[in-house]
Motif scaffolding. Structure first.
Motif, PDB file in Angstrom:
ATOM      1  N   GLU A  62       0.839  -1.214   0.000  1.00 44.95           N
ATOM      2  CA  GLU A  62       0.000   0.000   0.000  1.00 44.95           C
ATOM      3  C   GLU A  62       0.864   1.251   0.000  1.00 44.95           C
ATOM      4  OE1 GLU A  62      -0.140  -2.054   3.125  1.00 44.95           O
ATOM      5  OE2 GLU A  62      -1.110  -3.468   1.765  1.00 44.95           O
ATOM      6  N   ARG A  63       1.915   1.244   0.795  1.00 39.25           N
ATOM      7  CA  ARG A  63       2.809   2.412   0.880  1.00 39.25           C
ATOM      8  C   ARG A  63       3.543   2.600  -0.443  1.00 39.25           C
ATOM      9  NH1 ARG A  63       3.838   6.902   1.002  1.00 39.25           N
ATOM     10  NH2 ARG A  63       5.607   7.807   2.028  1.00 39.25           N
ATOM     11  N   LEU A  64       3.993   1.504  -1.024  1.00 38.12           N
ATOM     12  CA  LEU A  64       4.680   1.579  -2.305  1.00 38.12           C
ATOM     13  C   LEU A  64       3.739   2.108  -3.386  1.00 38.12           C
ATOM     14  CD1 LEU A  64       7.216   1.126  -3.952  1.00 38.12           C
ATOM     15  CD2 LEU A  64       6.518  -1.255  -4.257  1.00 38.12           C
ATOM     16  N   ALA A  65       2.502   1.654  -3.391  1.00 39.09           N
ATOM     17  CA  ALA A  65       1.525   2.134  -4.372  1.00 39.09           C
ATOM     18  C   ALA A  65       1.297   3.636  -4.210  1.00 39.09           C
ATOM     19  CB  ALA A  65       0.213   1.369  -4.229  1.00 39.09           C
ATOM     20  N   GLU A  66       1.273   4.121  -2.979  1.00 38.75           N
ATOM     21  CA  GLU A  66       1.108   5.557  -2.728  1.00 38.75           C
ATOM     22  C   GLU A  66       2.286   6.343  -3.296  1.00 38.75           C
ATOM     23  OE1 GLU A  66       0.948   8.561   1.099  1.00 38.75           O
ATOM     24  OE2 GLU A  66       0.311   6.495   1.381  1.00 38.75           O
TER      25      GLU A  66
END
Length: 171
Positions: A62-66
């Motif tokens: 999720e953090r990487l996608a952000e």
């Protein structure tokens, strides 16, 4: 990456010397002013990108996608002030601090006034005499050493290229 790691050690030594001489130095955990007000999209050499990519690969999906979304948005409209796409805006922290690029490691301790790469808060303290004895690092020397580390591209371009790499499945 031995040359990059040596450059990091050299920068860390200069930063340490400045911090030791000025315990009230503004740059530190909790200060994200530079990350929120960049003059331009950070540029990274191939070696810096390889290290940063290692840190990115360890993040939660999720953090990487952000971060990927932030980088794509920045690539579409990179007008100043630029907010670093890596910055966790809620906490004001960098999730890949250990792998951060040289520009981030040297900002505030090495001055590039001609490129707008300096902290205005520190500059005002220097102008008022509070930090008159600061010995800044030599950013020209840093730039020369970076040039020897491979091609340089904007962070947004590295992220876009990374996202377009074919997925290799182990077998």
């Amino acid at each position: 990456m031995p040359k990059l790691h040596q450059l990091h050690r050299d920068i860390d030594a200069r930063v340490g010397a400045i911090r030791d001489a000025h315990p009230d130095w503004l740059c530190g955990k909790g200060c994200d002013g530079c990350c929120r007000h960049l003059a331009d999209v950070p540029r990274l050499t191939a070696a810096e990108w390889a290290l940063l990519r290692e840190g990115l690969a360890r993040l939660a999906p999720e953090r990487l996608a952000e971060i990927v979304g932030n980088a794509a948005a920045l690539a579409r409209q990179p007008s100043p002030p630029v907010v670093c796409p890596l910055l966790d805006r809620a906490s004001g922290a960098c999730p890949v601090y250990a792998q951060r690029p040289v520009a981030c490691r040297s900002y505030g301790f090495y001055v590039q006034r001609d490129k707008g790469l300096y902290c205005g808060d520190i500059e005002s303290r220097v102008d008022n005499g509070a930090l008159g004895d600061v010995v800044w690092g030599n950013h020209d020397a840093i730039d020369q050493r970076l040039a020897a580390l491979g091609e340089s591209r904007p962070l947004t371009e590295w992220v876009a290229l990374w996202q377009n790499e074919p997925v290799v499945h182990g077998g």
